[in-house]
Design a protein around this motif. Sequence first.
Motif, PDB file in Angstrom:
ATOM      1  N   VAL A 458       0.908  -1.053   0.064  1.00 32.33           N
ATOM      2  CA  VAL A 458       0.156  -0.019   0.176  1.00 32.33           C
ATOM      3  C   VAL A 458       0.688   1.419   0.053  1.00 32.33           C
ATOM      4  N   CYS A 531      -5.347  -0.508  -2.886  1.00 29.23           N
ATOM      5  CA  CYS A 531      -4.874  -0.067  -1.578  1.00 29.23           C
ATOM      6  C   CYS A 531      -6.130  -0.055  -0.798  1.00 29.23           C
ATOM      7  N   ARG A 532      -7.415   0.414  -1.187  1.00 24.04           N
ATOM      8  CA  ARG A 532      -8.615   0.190  -0.538  1.00 24.04           C
ATOM      9  C   ARG A 532      -9.073  -1.125  -0.220  1.00 24.04           C
ATOM     10  N   LEU A 535      -6.732  -2.551   2.585  1.00 19.78           N
ATOM     11  CA  LEU A 535      -6.964  -1.924   3.812  1.00 19.78           C
ATOM     12  C   LEU A 535      -8.541  -2.669   4.567  1.00 19.78           C
ATOM     13  N   THR A 536      -9.244  -2.708   3.473  1.00 18.51           N
ATOM     14  CA  THR A 536     -10.470  -3.422   3.979  1.00 18.51           C
ATOM     15  C   THR A 536     -10.570  -4.812   4.530  1.00 18.51           C
ATOM     16  N   GLY A 540      -9.018  -2.054   8.181  1.00 17.41           N
ATOM     17  CA  GLY A 540      -8.744  -0.964   8.185  1.00 17.41           C
ATOM     18  C   GLY A 540      -9.668  -0.023   7.280  1.00 17.41           C
ATOM     19  N   GLU A 541      -9.482   1.249   7.169  1.00 13.43           N
ATOM     20  CA  GLU A 541     -10.262   2.073   6.403  1.00 13.43           C
ATOM     21  C   GLU A 541      -9.171   3.135   5.486  1.00 13.43           C
ATOM     22  N   PHE A 542      -9.538   3.344   4.318  1.00 18.48           N
ATOM     23  CA  PHE A 542      -8.958   4.179   3.228  1.00 18.48           C
ATOM     24  C   PHE A 542      -9.565   5.182   2.843  1.00 18.48           C
ATOM     25  N   TRP A 543      -9.067   6.308   2.758  1.00 18.56           N
ATOM     26  CA  TRP A 543      -9.647   7.482   2.129  1.00 18.56           C
ATOM     27  C   TRP A 543      -8.714   8.812   1.554  1.00 18.56           C
ATOM     28  N   ARG A 555      -5.123   8.719   3.397  1.00 19.38           N
ATOM     29  CA  ARG A 555      -4.912   8.409   4.923  1.00 19.38           C
ATOM     30  C   ARG A 555      -5.531   6.778   4.997  1.00 19.38           C
ATOM     31  N   LEU A 556      -4.877   6.409   6.152  1.00 15.70           N
ATOM     32  CA  LEU A 556      -5.505   4.987   6.355  1.00 15.70           C
ATOM     33  C   LEU A 556      -5.351   4.668   7.971  1.00 15.70           C
ATOM     34  N   ARG A 557      -6.517   4.014   8.286  1.00 16.60           N
ATOM     35  CA  ARG A 557      -6.748   3.848   9.736  1.00 16.60           C
ATOM     36  C   ARG A 557      -6.606   2.444  10.122  1.00 16.60           C
TER      37      ARG A 557
END
Length: 569
Positions: A458, A531-532, A535-536, A540-543, A555-557
């Motif tokens: 990512v 990437c999204r 992360l999923t 996690g989250e990606f935006w 950003r990714l959480r």
Amino acid sequence: METGKSPTHASPVLDGHRETVFYLVILVFVFVVLLQTFAMQGAVPGMTAPRMTGIVALACFAGIIAFHRLTGQLKIASILLIASAYAGTVYAALTQGGAPAPTLNYAPFLPIVATVLLGRTAGLISLCVSIVAIIFCTYAAQTGLAQPSLHSAEELRILLSSASVLLAIGVTSYAFIYESLILKAVKDSETAKSALEEKAAALEESQEFLSTVMDAAHDAIIAADANGKLSIFNRAARELHGIDAQPLDSQDWPSTYSLFEADGVTPMKFENVPLFCAIQGKKVSVREMAIAVPGRDIRYMIANATPLYNTRKDLIGAVATMRDVTKERVQEEEIRSQNREIDQFARVASLDLQAPLNRIIMTSESLIKSPEIQASAKTRTDLAAVTLAAKKMGALIKDVLYMSRLPIGEISLQPVAARDCIEAAIVLADLSEADCRLDFRFTGSPEVFADPHSLTHVFKNLIENAWKHSTPGVRAHAEFTCILEDGAAVLGVKDNGPGMSQEQIDHLFTPLERLRTDDDAVGTGLGLAICRKSLTRMGGEFWVESEPGQGCHFRLRLPLANQQAKIAS
């Protein structure tokens, strides 16, 4: 101090109150003795015989109380009390004159005291003793066996009549009291019996309802008390094991109920049986196991077990549930097999597609260097375009392969240092400082739960994205950011590109859809979608946060591996 057991009682109503009655009787006796010894002898000087007798009686009562306090024997103390009362009254009647007055005062009522303290049999015996004592004292007074009485013969007959009346009253009172106690006891017994029958019926109905509910459950439900005795074994459990609950020691559970480890081959040790663990006070969650009954197919189970405690926090048993996941396991194995086939096919197809593309690229680059091609500018341009197109096609094939393998590929979530993944991505991106300036806007390295390989990929995509989509004529710049919030780390890559509008952001993560459509557009259109999806899959989250002319902040959480992690922003 515990009170000694009483003999057969007239009624259970008096249980628990006999000791109180015992002390109350002694108090009455003491009061009467004090009245007769001191109040009635007040005018007579010196230590008279009645006074001496009264002091002895008081000492006797004190001794009886001391005996009861030391031994707790209420029965013996009551017998001593009644016997001393009879002895004292007869002695007073024979030695102090006025016989049988003392006996007539006490004897009629002692049967009631005996009944209350010692029970019906003692009351009947006391009644007979009272009659004998009254007759004996009267006879002694009339025949001269006792000291001369102050009463005349007529007075003695009146006293005897009074004694008979008092005795009749005492017997009658005894009869009424006893009958009342018996009736109350019978009534209480009938009420208790009725209540017990109602509770028994309710309990039977409740047990039948519980048994019906248990049998209706699809999961096997098994419960045992603290000693390992099985108390609940529902229909699903009987069907799985092929037998009903057996009165066995817990050590025999694995062999009797055909319990095996998750592989279906290794016999389970009794100390690893979920229900046994719960009886030992341990909670078991999502334990994989198998039931391999001879002659039947192996059934794979997911077991949970919980200890049971009463209101006093005492362990009273345990309950275990088992869910049959054989069908799901077979389906998962089939899906894994299919995924392996798809993955193998994708790899082979990728290699087969890459091979001719590599040949085209090699041939084009070789032809460009030949003298014949060098002489023609148009031919060089065409060959360069062919080479670029082939390289883009190769990159697209790689990204399609990677994205197709995301849902089926192996993933290993584990604590990983975020900065280590960023630095590994920088190495893989292979960008020079002249191509793109990279800065860390945070110190330290929080650990997050993630797949190291996927997270590195990512960050590699985001770094290359910052370089590919930089503003023309401006050196690319990427900043790595990190903040902590709500048990998670929010990591980011901020570039200095042209930025984008909200309308463009809405289409940014659509696979194969690029914001630029001209032939010079870089990238395959799959990087951010990969990437999204990555992360999923890692939970996690990606935006992206962006405005035209302000660059993009991707950003990714991800959840923190350590809730106490600290970071210097």
